[in-house]
Design a protein around this motif. Structure first.
Motif: not given
Ligand code: KG4
Ligand code: ZN
Length: 341
Positions: A68-90
């Motif tokens: 698939v291409f980025l234009k086909d993606i309907d949602l971006i789901s990202v881990t936002s918590k909990p975790g290592l702050p620097g890693s989550l930030l990336v």
């Protein structure tokens, strides 16, 4: 609906494309584990720097594998918590950038909740509500799940997480890192009844405590180690080396593992009883342990309680579970915006 999942809560960099919250089209995981091994644990600064270097390639790889291409993606789901702050930030910054540039909706999800969702990627008909036990390197928690936007915490560890206790005991026994799989392997040869360890009690019955048993293993090991004086050259000072018999080491690993698993089972069954549910979902890295899986099934074999586990790869940190949970929450009308932190 295609969801791109992004996971960077600890040492892994994960990207995955999942269709309709169920069908995994790709699931790419890059780990910086080898860079942490010599320190005996994850070094946050190394983890986040590696994630910064690999996240673009990992995401491109996931899109390519899913065809698939980025234009086909309907949602971006990202881990936002909990975790290592620097890693989550990336992960969060990367997800926000794609969301803004491509005008794709964004959703930040909870890492422990995504470990619960991992079960839905390989089991079709899990009915709600249920009790969930999450056992990983950073968490040990029991939840009552009425839906993924209605999750009630029932109990959690008061000190070390379960996976952390495996890692620390492996360090005491000088097995290496990460300790969970190494303890499991050694325990297979050991007698799990030889040493009577126990997990400390907790004021609230659904909470956990693993730091006491870790210390008990330390004292037991020190007490039963043989100390040798090692003669070095004339210039170098002698040093003392302690060793422990292989048989005893296996018995310590097996006895420790068995006690921890029994405690997890006892508390999970109590939670199911209190919440009057006969469905129990287990997830997180420690859920990959064969003895744990076997014992949960054995203990519930003759009851109406049904246990669910993700396939082993999906017990460990991955982005497919993040994409899946994102789909489920988005369908319930939940989303984030660029203020996500
Ligand atoms: O879920 P996970 O990949 O990362 C976190 O969210 O923390 O879990 C990693 C943890 C580590 O502590 C590791 O030692 C443990 O899971 N683990 C295991 C096994 N495989 C991984 N513990 C016991 N037995 C295993 N086979
Ligand atoms: Zn995890």
């Amino acid at each position: 609906m295609y969801v791109l999942g992004i996971e960077t809560s600890c040492d892994e960099t994960g990207a995955s494309v999942v269709e309709d919250g169920r069908r995994i089209l790709s699931n790419v995981v890059s780990s910086s584990l080898n860079f942490h091994k010599k320190y005996g644990g994850v070094v946050p600064e190394i983890a986040s720097r590696m994630q910064l270097e690999t996240i673009t390639a990992v995401t491109e790889g996931a899109l390519k594998e899913a065809r698939v291409f980025l234009k086909d993606i309907d949602l971006i789901s990202v881990t936002s918590k909990p975790g290592l702050p620097g890693s989550l930030l990336v992960g969060i910054s990367f997800a926000k950038a794609i969301s803004l540039a491509q005008d794709i909706p964004l959703l930040g999800v909870d890492h422990t909740h995504s470990h619960i969702y991992a079960n839905f990627l390989n089991h079709k008909n899990i009915r709600l509500p249920f009790v969930a036990l999450i056992v990983s390197g950073g968490h040990t928690s029991l939840f009552y799940v009425q839906d993924f936007n209605r999750i009630q915490p029932l109990g959690q560890t008061q000190d070390d997480a379960c996976g952390e206790a495996f890692d620390k005991v492996a360090k005491i026994l000088r097995l290496g890192y990460p300790g969970g799989p190494l303890i499991e392997k050694l325990a297979r040869r050991g007698n799990n009844k030889r040493i009577k360890f126990r997990c400390s009690g907790t004021v609230k019955p659904l909470n956990f405590s693993f730091s006491g048993i870790k210390t008990a293993v330390l004292y037991y090991t020190q007490l039963h180690s043989k100390v040798h004086s090692v003669k070095q050259s004339a210039e170098k000072a002698d040093y003392r080396l302690s060793t422990i018999d292989y048989r005893l080491k296996s018995d310590i690993a097996a006895s420790f593992q068995e006690t921890v698993i029994d405690t997890l089972i006892k508390k999970s069954l109590l939670a199911c009883k209190l919440k009057k549910t006969n469905r129990l979902l287990i997830g997180g890295g420690v859920a990959a342990n064969n003895r744990l899986r076997e014992k949960f099934f054995l203990e519930t074999k003759n009851s109406s309680l049904k246990c669910y586990f993700p396939v082993k790869d999906l017990c460990l940190d991955n982005a497919a579970m993040v994409a899946g949970l994102g789909y489920r929450l988005f369908k319930r009308g939940i989303s984030s915006n660029l203020n996500l932190t």
